[in-house]
Design a protein around this motif. Sequence first.
Motif, PDB file in Angstrom:
ATOM      1  N   ARG A  55       0.861  -1.173   0.000  1.00 57.70           N
ATOM      2  CA  ARG A  55       0.000   0.000   0.000  1.00 57.70           C
ATOM      3  C   ARG A  55       0.897   1.223   0.000  1.00 57.70           C
ATOM      4  N   PRO A  56       0.405   2.344  -0.482  1.00 54.70           N
ATOM      5  CA  PRO A  56       1.266   3.531  -0.543  1.00 54.70           C
ATOM      6  C   PRO A  56       1.709   3.985   0.852  1.00 54.70           C
ATOM      7  N   LEU A  57       2.983   4.315   0.958  1.00 53.94           N
ATOM      8  CA  LEU A  57       3.477   4.940   2.178  1.00 53.94           C
ATOM      9  C   LEU A  57       3.148   6.432   2.106  1.00 53.94           C
ATOM     10  N   THR A  58       3.352   7.138   3.184  1.00 52.91           N
ATOM     11  CA  THR A  58       2.988   8.550   3.255  1.00 52.91           C
ATOM     12  C   THR A  58       3.612   9.358   2.115  1.00 52.91           C
ATOM     13  N   HIS A  59       4.890   9.105   1.805  1.00 51.86           N
ATOM     14  CA  HIS A  59       5.551   9.861   0.736  1.00 51.86           C
ATOM     15  C   HIS A  59       4.945   9.553  -0.627  1.00 51.86           C
ATOM     16  N   ASP A  60       4.593   8.289  -0.854  1.00 50.42           N
ATOM     17  CA  ASP A  60       3.943   7.916  -2.110  1.00 50.42           C
ATOM     18  C   ASP A  60       2.581   8.602  -2.220  1.00 50.42           C
TER      19      ASP A  60
END
Length: 150
Positions: A55-60
């Motif tokens: 799942r996307p991390l915060t930066h993504d």
Amino acid sequence: MDHEAEVVGVGTGSAPGGDVPAVILSARGEYVPIFVSADQAQSIGMALEGEPFDRPLTHDLLVDILTEFGGAIDRVRIDDLRDGTFYAKVDAERYDDGEPERFVFDARPSDALALAVRIDCPIVVSDEVIDETGRSPDSVRFDDGSREGR
């Protein structure tokens, strides 16, 4: 004066309290170690290796939101060092009716670098930061014993 830099490795550096995760930048022929948290080091390292996340991390997520709203990150700057703390800026822009609107955001260096490695934007480091923290490449060893990272 600012100098273009690249992330040459993520590893650990020695500090008074023990080993600390660090991102190593190469700028102006010197290495600049920036100490970061373990989770930031892991995020930056995995992005450098191109490992996908479930799942996307915060930066993504931030990059996806910015892009969806018509913005883009132009570059990140490591531009100050005070009392042993690095300071960074993220230069961004968006277009409104064909005209660029520029923004500058203060950021932790670890966040700025995590964004930069995801979108492959320029990283620049100021002379003052390199003068104070730069090290000869011969003085830095990576976990595999080499003088080159990654």
